[in-house]
Design an enzyme around this catalytic site. Structure first.
Site, PDB file in Angstrom:
ATOM      1  N   THR A 125      38.788  34.480  38.958  1.00 14.99           N
ATOM      2  CA  THR A 125      40.191  34.731  39.335  1.00 14.99           C
ATOM      3  C   THR A 125      41.094  33.520  39.089  1.00 14.99           C
ATOM      4  OG1 THR A 125      39.409  36.273  41.003  1.00 14.99           O
ATOM      5  CG2 THR A 125      41.662  35.467  41.256  1.00 14.99           C
ATOM      6  N   ILE A 157      38.116  30.948  44.950  1.00 13.48           N
ATOM      7  CA  ILE A 157      36.702  30.982  44.549  1.00 13.48           C
ATOM      8  C   ILE A 157      35.800  30.695  45.753  1.00 13.48           C
ATOM      9  CG2 ILE A 157      34.976  30.076  42.931  1.00 13.48           C
ATOM     10  CD1 ILE A 157      37.489  31.610  41.680  1.00 13.48           C
ATOM     11  N   GLU A 365      36.122  41.514  44.676  1.00  9.41           N
ATOM     12  CA  GLU A 365      35.204  42.250  43.790  1.00  9.41           C
ATOM     13  C   GLU A 365      35.758  43.631  43.445  1.00  9.41           C
ATOM     14  OE1 GLU A 365      31.142  41.745  45.027  1.00  9.41           O
ATOM     15  OE2 GLU A 365      31.597  39.675  45.573  1.00  9.41           O
ATOM     16  N   THR A 367      39.708  45.528  44.052  1.00  4.68           N
ATOM     17  CA  THR A 367      40.386  46.080  45.236  1.00  4.68           C
ATOM     18  C   THR A 367      40.050  47.575  45.335  1.00  4.68           C
ATOM     19  OG1 THR A 367      42.351  46.724  43.995  1.00  4.68           O
ATOM     20  CG2 THR A 367      42.339  44.477  44.910  1.00  4.68           C
TER      21      THR A 367
END
Ligand code: FAD
Length: 388
Positions: A125, A157, A365, A367
């Protein structure tokens, strides 16, 4: 698939003892210190928790998907922080390597992840790449001597403040298909050019820190690319997440089981209007609704896990599991706060902590919305009459 029922029962027994005797009594301390105490991490290492998903030949216990789901449902019946601490090594922090790593990479890192000597993390991300994970702005420019220069910024993270091995996803070539030119690099914490933030303040999950990662002219050899071949990173992370979604569904079911247990115990003892609140039918309905949803979710997860163990395609099933379990857990947590009344809202009993902790499940992981889209996409690809 359960390979050896006797061995599996012993594993579940050990995890249950750890949760009841060590983890739950230390939940308030973990929340206060925003860290799992070293001696508890040592116990978790002794119990082999860090190596559950790693193949036996690399020092792990090589649990099947079903065994791992059942173990995860047990381990997650305590503060979420505990399973976050081991969860990267048994999930996103090792799975890319297990799926696509070279033999040399596996031999080098997996035994250290399995023992808990190293803590893994997955850096996908970025500020402009959340649900649209292919929109990575981090870059890896190929330079002389088979090296790459990595530059970019990752956020949210899990375990970034403490991890010592990060799988970093960056764009290594430009091209029309954004998913085709992403590469995954295995990078150790002390590498020059790599820096980490402190723990990012967040709503819950104290003790399971998240943080930012910066790459500034981080020089990495091509041998650190997962699988040794550039451009395969997005496929690798999707494979890893495919399995991880079953793990996360199981890890979202354990907290719901714990919350229901707490609610039953409270409903039996808390008295209002001269009788235990568990005697009131409106409270009974809330307990029963929790039970129905937990059992339906558990059945779906185990059926999906068995399907994956048989080698069948579970692309849609994992989204069903992730969506159903995380949404279910949110509803259970909400009802349980209601059953506890003011005691659910104040800090005293830790119910409000669980309510805050489980909120993140519906965000990471993938939405809930992304999983609904994935389910619909898979359905619409099917021939009429093939919905089930
Ligand atoms: C506690 C925590 C731990 C995390 N750990 C990690 C980690 O270890 N590694 C890592 O790489 N990432 C991690 N993440 C990041 C996480 O995966 C992202 O937050 C998630 O993918 C959502 O991205 P976003 O936050 O940018 O939200 P956005 O993508 O900006 O989404 C915002 C809203 O828009 C909705 N939305 C977006 N696109 C669509 C669409 N096409 N249709 C309908 N609705 C849409 C979303 O569902 C959401 O409701 C973590 C996040 C949290 C909160």
């Amino acid at each position: 698939m359960i390979r050896d029922q006797h061995k599996h029962d012993a594993l579940i027994h050990d995890v249950r003892s750890f949760v009841r005797e060590v983890a739950i009594p230390n939940e308030t301390r973990v929340e206060r210190d925003d860290a799992i105490p070293d001696e508890i991490v040592a116990t978790m290492r002794e119990l082999g928790l860090f190596g559950w998903s790693i193949p036996e030949e690399y020092g792990g216990s090589g649990l099947t998907t079903e065994e791992l789901a059942l173990a995860n449902m047990e381990l997650s019946q305590c503060s979420v922080a505990y399973r976050v601490r081991v969860g990267a090594n048994t999930g996103v922090g090792s799975e890319s390597l297990i799926q696509d790593g070279t033999e040399e990479q596996k031999r080098h890192y997996l035994p250290k992840l399995a023992s808990g000597e190293m803590t893994g993390a997955l850096g996908l991300t970025e500020p402009d790449a959340g649900s649209d994970a292919t929109n990575l702005q981090s870059s890896g420019e190929r330079i002389e001597g088979g090296h790459y220069l990595l530059n970019g910024h990752k956020r949210y993270i899990t375990l970034a403040p403490i991890a010592n091995l990060v799988t970093l996803f960056v764009r290594t070539e430009s091209g029309a298909n954004k998913a085709d030119n992403i590469s995954a690099f295995l990078v150790e914490r002390n590498s020059p050019g790599l820096s980490f933030s402190a723990s990012t303040p967040k709503m819950g999950q104290e003790g399971g820190p998240i943080g930012e990662i910066w790459m500034k002219n981080l020089r990495v050899h091509e041998s650190a690319i997962v699988g040794g071949k550039p451009g395969m990173g997005f496929r690798t992370v999707m494979k890893a997440l495919n399995k991880q979604r079953i793990n996360l569904a199981a890890l979202s079911t354990g907290p719901a089981i714990r919350l229901l247990d707490e609610a039953i115990a409270y409903a039996r003892t808390r008295k209002q209007f001269g009788s235990a609140i568990g005697g009131f039918q409106l409270v009974q309905a809330m307990l029963a609704e929790c039970k129905v949803e937990i059992e339906a979710t558990r059945a779906l997860i185990l059926a999906t896990a068995r399907k994956r163990d048989r080698g069948e395609d579970v692309t849609m099933d994992v989204s069903l599991c992730k969506y159903m379990a995380t949404e279910m857990c949110g509803r259970v947590a909400d009802r349980v706060v209601q059953i506890f009344g003011g005691q659910g809202y104040v800090k005293e009993r830790g119910i409000e902590r669980m309510y805050r902790d489980v909120r993140a499940f519906r965000i990471y992981e993938g939405t809930s919305q992304i999983h609904l889209l994935n389910i619909a996409k898979q359905l619409l690809r099917r021939e009429p009459g093939q919905a089930t």
